[in-house]
Design a protein around this motif. Sequence first.
Motif, PDB file in Angstrom:
ATOM      1  N   LEU A  22       9.229 -17.050  35.962  1.00  0.00           N
ATOM      2  CA  LEU A  22       9.726 -15.895  35.220  1.00  0.00           C
ATOM      3  C   LEU A  22       8.992 -15.691  33.894  1.00  0.00           C
ATOM      4  O   LEU A  22       8.633 -14.562  33.545  1.00  0.00           O
ATOM      5  N   ASP A  23       8.747 -16.767  33.151  1.00  0.00           N
ATOM      6  CA  ASP A  23       8.101 -16.582  31.841  1.00  0.00           C
ATOM      7  C   ASP A  23       6.688 -16.027  31.996  1.00  0.00           C
ATOM      8  O   ASP A  23       6.268 -15.160  31.237  1.00  0.00           O
ATOM      9  N   GLY A  24       5.972 -16.503  33.009  1.00  0.00           N
ATOM     10  CA  GLY A  24       4.623 -15.984  33.241  1.00  0.00           C
ATOM     11  C   GLY A  24       4.632 -14.530  33.663  1.00  0.00           C
ATOM     12  O   GLY A  24       3.816 -13.724  33.198  1.00  0.00           O
ATOM     13  N   TYR A  25       5.564 -14.188  34.532  1.00  0.00           N
ATOM     14  CA  TYR A  25       5.675 -12.801  35.005  1.00  0.00           C
ATOM     15  C   TYR A  25       5.983 -11.863  33.839  1.00  0.00           C
ATOM     16  O   TYR A  25       5.329 -10.830  33.662  1.00  0.00           O
ATOM     17  N   ILE A  26       6.975 -12.225  33.023  1.00  0.00           N
ATOM     18  CA  ILE A  26       7.372 -11.380  31.892  1.00  0.00           C
ATOM     19  C   ILE A  26       6.237 -11.273  30.877  1.00  0.00           C
ATOM     20  O   ILE A  26       5.943 -10.180  30.370  1.00  0.00           O
ATOM     21  N   ALA A  27       5.587 -12.401  30.597  1.00  0.00           N
ATOM     22  CA  ALA A  27       4.494 -12.394  29.610  1.00  0.00           C
ATOM     23  C   ALA A  27       3.366 -11.464  30.049  1.00  0.00           C
ATOM     24  O   ALA A  27       2.829 -10.700  29.238  1.00  0.00           O
ATOM     25  N   ARG A  28       2.999 -11.519  31.329  1.00  0.00           N
ATOM     26  CA  ARG A  28       1.910 -10.671  31.819  1.00  0.00           C
ATOM     27  C   ARG A  28       2.332  -9.208  31.916  1.00  0.00           C
ATOM     28  O   ARG A  28       1.594  -8.304  31.507  1.00  0.00           O
ATOM     29  N   LYS A  29       3.522  -8.958  32.448  1.00  0.00           N
ATOM     30  CA  LYS A  29       3.980  -7.578  32.655  1.00  0.00           C
ATOM     31  C   LYS A  29       4.139  -6.820  31.344  1.00  0.00           C
ATOM     32  O   LYS A  29       3.789  -5.644  31.250  1.00  0.00           O
ATOM     33  N   TYR A  30       4.670  -7.480  30.331  1.00  0.00           N
ATOM     34  CA  TYR A  30       4.954  -6.809  29.062  1.00  0.00           C
ATOM     35  C   TYR A  30       3.957  -7.183  27.959  1.00  0.00           C
ATOM     36  O   TYR A  30       4.217  -6.934  26.790  1.00  0.00           O
ATOM     37  N   ASN A  31       2.851  -7.769  28.353  1.00  0.00           N
ATOM     38  CA  ASN A  31       1.799  -8.161  27.411  1.00  0.00           C
ATOM     39  C   ASN A  31       2.364  -8.982  26.247  1.00  0.00           C
ATOM     40  O   ASN A  31       2.117  -8.681  25.077  1.00  0.00           O
ATOM     41  N   LEU A  32       3.118 -10.018  26.610  1.00  0.00           N
ATOM     42  CA  LEU A  32       3.719 -10.906  25.615  1.00  0.00           C
ATOM     43  C   LEU A  32       3.047 -12.275  25.629  1.00  0.00           C
ATOM     44  O   LEU A  32       3.659 -13.286  25.321  1.00  0.00           O
ATOM     45  N   ILE A  33       1.789 -12.292  25.984  1.00  0.00           N
ATOM     46  CA  ILE A  33       1.040 -13.546  26.059  1.00  0.00           C
ATOM     47  C   ILE A  33       0.714 -14.017  24.643  1.00  0.00           C
ATOM     48  O   ILE A  33       0.214 -13.243  23.827  1.00  0.00           O
ATOM     49  N   THR A  34       1.047 -15.260  24.363  1.00  0.00           N
ATOM     50  CA  THR A  34       0.805 -15.838  23.036  1.00  0.00           C
ATOM     51  C   THR A  34       0.045 -17.149  23.179  1.00  0.00           C
ATOM     52  O   THR A  34       0.027 -17.752  24.259  1.00  0.00           O
ATOM     53  N   ASN A  35      -0.545 -17.601  22.106  1.00  0.00           N
ATOM     54  CA  ASN A  35      -1.209 -18.907  22.122  1.00  0.00           C
ATOM     55  C   ASN A  35      -0.198 -20.013  22.380  1.00  0.00           C
ATOM     56  O   ASN A  35      -0.496 -20.976  23.092  1.00  0.00           O
ATOM     57  N   PHE A  36       0.995 -19.883  21.806  1.00  0.00           N
ATOM     58  CA  PHE A  36       2.051 -20.860  22.056  1.00  0.00           C
ATOM     59  C   PHE A  36       2.345 -20.945  23.557  1.00  0.00           C
ATOM     60  O   PHE A  36       2.415 -22.032  24.125  1.00  0.00           O
ATOM     61  N   ASN A  74       9.233 -14.637  21.368  1.00  0.00           N
ATOM     62  CA  ASN A  74       9.516 -13.711  22.464  1.00  0.00           C
ATOM     63  C   ASN A  74      10.208 -14.427  23.641  1.00  0.00           C
ATOM     64  O   ASN A  74      10.324 -15.658  23.668  1.00  0.00           O
ATOM     65  N   LEU A  75      10.661 -13.625  24.611  1.00  0.00           N
ATOM     66  CA  LEU A  75      11.429 -14.158  25.740  1.00  0.00           C
ATOM     67  C   LEU A  75      10.648 -15.171  26.579  1.00  0.00           C
ATOM     68  O   LEU A  75      11.194 -16.236  26.913  1.00  0.00           O
ATOM     69  N   PRO A  76       9.390 -14.908  26.941  1.00  0.00           N
ATOM     70  CA  PRO A  76       8.663 -15.925  27.716  1.00  0.00           C
ATOM     71  C   PRO A  76       8.586 -17.280  26.999  1.00  0.00           C
ATOM     72  O   PRO A  76       8.742 -18.327  27.630  1.00  0.00           O
ATOM     73  N   ASN A  77       8.366 -17.261  25.699  1.00  0.00           N
ATOM     74  CA  ASN A  77       8.290 -18.517  24.945  1.00  0.00           C
ATOM     75  C   ASN A  77       9.655 -19.203  24.893  1.00  0.00           C
ATOM     76  O   ASN A  77       9.735 -20.435  24.950  1.00  0.00           O
ATOM     77  N   LYS A  78      10.728 -18.430  24.795  1.00  0.00           N
ATOM     78  CA  LYS A  78      12.076 -19.006  24.827  1.00  0.00           C
ATOM     79  C   LYS A  78      12.342 -19.659  26.182  1.00  0.00           C
ATOM     80  O   LYS A  78      12.950 -20.724  26.255  1.00  0.00           O
ATOM     81  N   LEU A  79      11.875 -19.026  27.254  1.00  0.00           N
ATOM     82  CA  LEU A  79      12.046 -19.609  28.590  1.00  0.00           C
ATOM     83  C   LEU A  79      11.254 -20.910  28.724  1.00  0.00           C
ATOM     84  O   LEU A  79      11.721 -21.866  29.346  1.00  0.00           O
ATOM     85  N   THR A  80      10.075 -20.945  28.143  1.00  0.00           N
ATOM     86  CA  THR A  80       9.274 -22.171  28.164  1.00  0.00           C
ATOM     87  C   THR A  80       9.993 -23.285  27.410  1.00  0.00           C
ATOM     88  O   THR A  80      10.078 -24.423  27.888  1.00  0.00           O
ATOM     89  N   LEU A  81      10.515 -22.968  26.239  1.00  0.00           N
ATOM     90  CA  LEU A  81      11.270 -23.969  25.464  1.00  0.00           C
ATOM     91  C   LEU A  81      12.515 -24.415  26.217  1.00  0.00           C
ATOM     92  O   LEU A  81      12.856 -25.608  26.214  1.00  0.00           O
ATOM     93  N   LYS A 121       0.398 -19.992  26.094  1.00  0.00           N
ATOM     94  CA  LYS A 121      -0.760 -20.513  26.823  1.00  0.00           C
ATOM     95  C   LYS A 121      -0.846 -22.035  26.701  1.00  0.00           C
ATOM     96  O   LYS A 121      -1.301 -22.705  27.620  1.00  0.00           O
ATOM     97  N   PHE A 122      -0.411 -22.544  25.565  1.00  0.00           N
ATOM     98  CA  PHE A 122      -0.458 -23.986  25.321  1.00  0.00           C
ATOM     99  C   PHE A 122       0.736 -24.708  25.952  1.00  0.00           C
ATOM    100  O   PHE A 122       0.570 -25.694  26.665  1.00  0.00           O
ATOM    101  N   MET A 123       1.949 -24.210  25.694  1.00  0.00           N
ATOM    102  CA  MET A 123       3.159 -24.941  26.085  1.00  0.00           C
ATOM    103  C   MET A 123       3.565 -24.745  27.535  1.00  0.00           C
ATOM    104  O   MET A 123       4.145 -25.653  28.138  1.00  0.00           O
ATOM    105  N   ASP A 124       3.301 -23.581  28.113  1.00  0.00           N
ATOM    106  CA  ASP A 124       3.750 -23.340  29.488  1.00  0.00           C
ATOM    107  C   ASP A 124       3.173 -24.350  30.473  1.00  0.00           C
ATOM    108  O   ASP A 124       3.922 -24.957  31.241  1.00  0.00           O
TER     109      ASP A 124
END
Length: 175
Positions: free
Chosen positions: A46-60, A2-9, A62-65
């Motif tokens: 941005l990745d945290g905001y998007i993850a929370r707003k659109y319920n895109l929270i993943t274990n990846f 998802n987009l938040p994980n792509k932003l983290t990478l 939570k670990f990598m951010d």
Amino acid sequence: MNLPNKLTLLRIIMIPVFVVLLYLDFPFNNLVALAVFILASITDTLDGYIARKYNLITNFGKFMDPIADKLLVTAAMLVFVDWHMMPAWVVIVVVAREFIVSALRLVAANNGRVIAAGWSGKGKTASTMVCICIMLLGLPQWVNALCSAVILVTTAYSGIEYLVKNKDVLDLSNI
């Protein structure tokens, strides 16, 4: 992915780019590195905001951010140590606080408890990012010393606050 994980990478990929830019010798390399640092910092928000707003929270995520955030800040501070802009002991305090808070969260999670980021931790992160940006501007050494002091004080305060508010997690009665 998802987009938040792509932003983290993307932020993780930007860290070596940021460091290499600091060591290259060309006009305005610090300003280009500053732009990369700011962009990386924005992806953190941005990745945290998007993850929370659109319920895109993943274990990846939570670990990598948090790892990406700590790597970015530590990379900048290690360069500052190398350039004699920040004392090494300040970086040691910052890294120690991160280990302590992370360990506290692990122990709490093992007991089914989540320790969310507090305001002092968010303030520490924001002030650290701003201070790093200021230090990248190449201002006089007293400015770097002031920024180092702000980073040190906000880091120590937030670390102590996490420990005090969550001292029951450690259960020191068995010592």
